[in-house]
Scaffold this active site. Structure first.
Site, PDB file in Angstrom:
ATOM      1  CB  THR A 152      -0.986  -0.009   1.189  1.00 43.66           C
ATOM      2  OG1 THR A 152      -0.277  -0.243   2.405  1.00 43.66           O
ATOM      3  CG2 THR A 152      -2.050  -1.064   0.993  1.00 43.66           C
ATOM      4  CE  LYS A 178       0.412  -3.322   3.368  1.00 44.61           C
ATOM      5  NZ  LYS A 178      -0.389  -2.436   4.315  1.00 44.61           N
ATOM      6  CB  THR A 189      -1.440  -1.638   8.794  1.00 43.86           C
ATOM      7  OG1 THR A 189      -2.382  -1.028   9.608  1.00 43.86           O
ATOM      8  CG2 THR A 189      -2.133  -1.801   7.447  1.00 43.86           C
ATOM      9  CD  GLU A 272       2.099   5.298   6.393  1.00 41.29           C
ATOM     10  OE1 GLU A 272       1.391   4.549   5.700  1.00 41.29           O
ATOM     11  OE2 GLU A 272       1.658   5.992   7.330  1.00 41.29           O
ATOM     12  CG  ASN A 395      -0.533   8.440   8.215  1.00 40.85           C
ATOM     13  OD1 ASN A 395      -1.181   7.435   7.997  1.00 40.85           O
ATOM     14  ND2 ASN A 395       0.792   8.427   8.274  1.00 40.85           N
ATOM     15  CB  THR A 400      -8.796  13.893   1.471  1.00 39.99           C
ATOM     16  OG1 THR A 400      -7.648  14.168   2.290  1.00 39.99           O
ATOM     17  CG2 THR A 400      -9.940  13.484   2.358  1.00 39.99           C
TER      18      THR A 400
END
Length: 400
Positions: A152, A178, A189, A272, A395, A400
């Site tokens: 992802t 992942k 996750t 991230e 994040n 959006t």
């Protein structure tokens, strides 16, 4: 490095349309029924695939796994449950058409990852499964394509490929994972699937994967957010006459734990927005459980994580985080080193050159935090990532 995947497994990875362009569907199929054991999220809000897989594993009758990325199929109600079962049914039907052997949906595991609360585009998923079944193979290239399809926000695929000898025979294990965000202890996750052609019993495989998870995936975090979809699966052929205390099984357990740790460390390293992997080691606690709690508390401190991000040797953040972990400490015996440089000893600050420590943090991709909290026997270690402005931006804008 091995030149192929474990005997008896086939892989495929492709783009089916869940995500705008990137690969988003992977298959793993088996030539014969095999063992499957799993470790899953402890979040009480779970994706449909978690309840499905938990109801099936551990087992010795699995024929395949279908994995989608870009959509978690979590918090999607009864429709999500139906879609999950339809994914399993679609792969079972496609495999049955190829093999002329009856394959039930309950012989297929399902893994999903991505945005929570959206229904799957099942027409695209089903078309993708039908196409993937014709493209699968046992090659490393197919394995790598599958590993690409489960990503992802990962910057790169996360894979490990190993082989070893046992009694003159060559065995292989390959793993794909992942994960880069929404990573908390007790799984995150993250998805990880390991396949091996080393024969196991269900009981041994179940114990082995849980031990490996506790030494790896349960010792990492990015921001401490345990996901709805965390899954670690091991597939292996069924043994007929296995001595589970044999040297071969001891070797397999060691290798499995090493592979899991190597894959696990790729996750916070790829956290991230991360610029540093942080390795926290605790010694001197009253017990291993106490040491683990201290390590996790430090790892989840945003003040510690941002200090590492900025190369700031603000050691008080580490010491104070240990102090609110809720376990006994011997403050007068506490000792802290960062990247091997002593900052705090016997409960007191020691002279050091802040610029030297700062430069060491900024110029080293892994920051080591070594903290002694007393004279007890308890030790633990944990890995996390630093916290940067890029993490916040990614994040904040994720859906959006």
């Amino acid at each position: 490095m091995p030149d192929s995947t474990p005997h008896g497994f086939r892989f495929a990875g492709l783009h089916c349309g869940i995500k705008p362009q990137l690969p988003d569907l992977a298959l793993i199929t088996t030539a014969a029924p095999c063992i499957a054991v799993g470790v899953y999220t402890q979040n009480l809000v779970r994706a449909a695939c978690i309840d499905w897989n938990r109801s099936i594993t551990p087992t010795a009758s699995i024929r395949g796994i279908v994995i989608n990325s870009g959509n978690a199929n979590a918090c999607t109600g009864h429709q999500g449950e139906r879609d999950n079962r339809q994914m399993a049914s679609c792969l079972a039907s496609a495999m049955q058409s190829q093999t002329n052997v009856e394959i039930k949906p309950e012989q297929i595991l399902v893994l999903s990852t991505g945005v929570i609360g959206r229904h799957l585009p099942m027409d695209k998923v089903e078309t993708g499964i039908q196409r993937a079944i014709t493209e699968q193979s046992g090659s490393l290239e197919a394995f790598y394509r599958a590993a690409e399809a489960i990503r992802t926000t990962d910057h790169n695929r996360k894979t490990v490929v190993r082989d070893w000898q046992d009694n003159g025979k060559t065995f292989r294990i390959v793993g794909m994972a992942k994960g880069a965000g929404m990573i908390g202890p007790n799984m995150a996750t993250m998805l990880c699937v390991l396949t091996t052609d080393f024969p196991l019993t269900v009981e041994f495989a179940d114990r082995a994967i849980r031990l490996a998870a506790n030494q790896s995936f349960n010792c990492i975090s990015v921001e401490g957010h345990t996901s709805t979809n965390d899954s670690l699966i091991l597939l292996a052929p069924t043994a007929t006459d296995v001595m589970e205390q044999s040297a071969g099984h001891t070797q397999f357990q060691k290798l499995l734990s090493e592979v899991c740790l190597e894959l696990a460390l790729k996750i916070p390293t790829d956290g991230e927005g991360a610029t540093h992997l942080i390795h926290i080691q605790i010694q001197g606690a009253n017990s291993a459980a106490d040491a683990d709690r201290i390590a996790r508390t430090i790892a989840l401190s945003n003040l510690v994580k941002t200090a590492v991000s900025g190369g700031d040797p603000n050691w008080g953040r580490v010491v104070s985080a240990a102090g609110y972990a809720g376990v006994p400490l011997q403050v007068d015996q506490m000792r802290l080193e960062i990247n091997g440089l002593l900052l705090f000893d016997a409960g007191q600050p020691v002279p050091f050159e802040p610029a030297v420590v700062s430069r060491s943090i900024r110029q080293t991709p892994t920051t080591s935090i070594d903290l002694v909290v007393g004279s007890g026997p308890g030790t633990a270690q944990h890995w996390t990532s630093d916290l940067t402005a890029d993490y916040v931006k990614l994040n904040a804008d994720y859906t959006t």
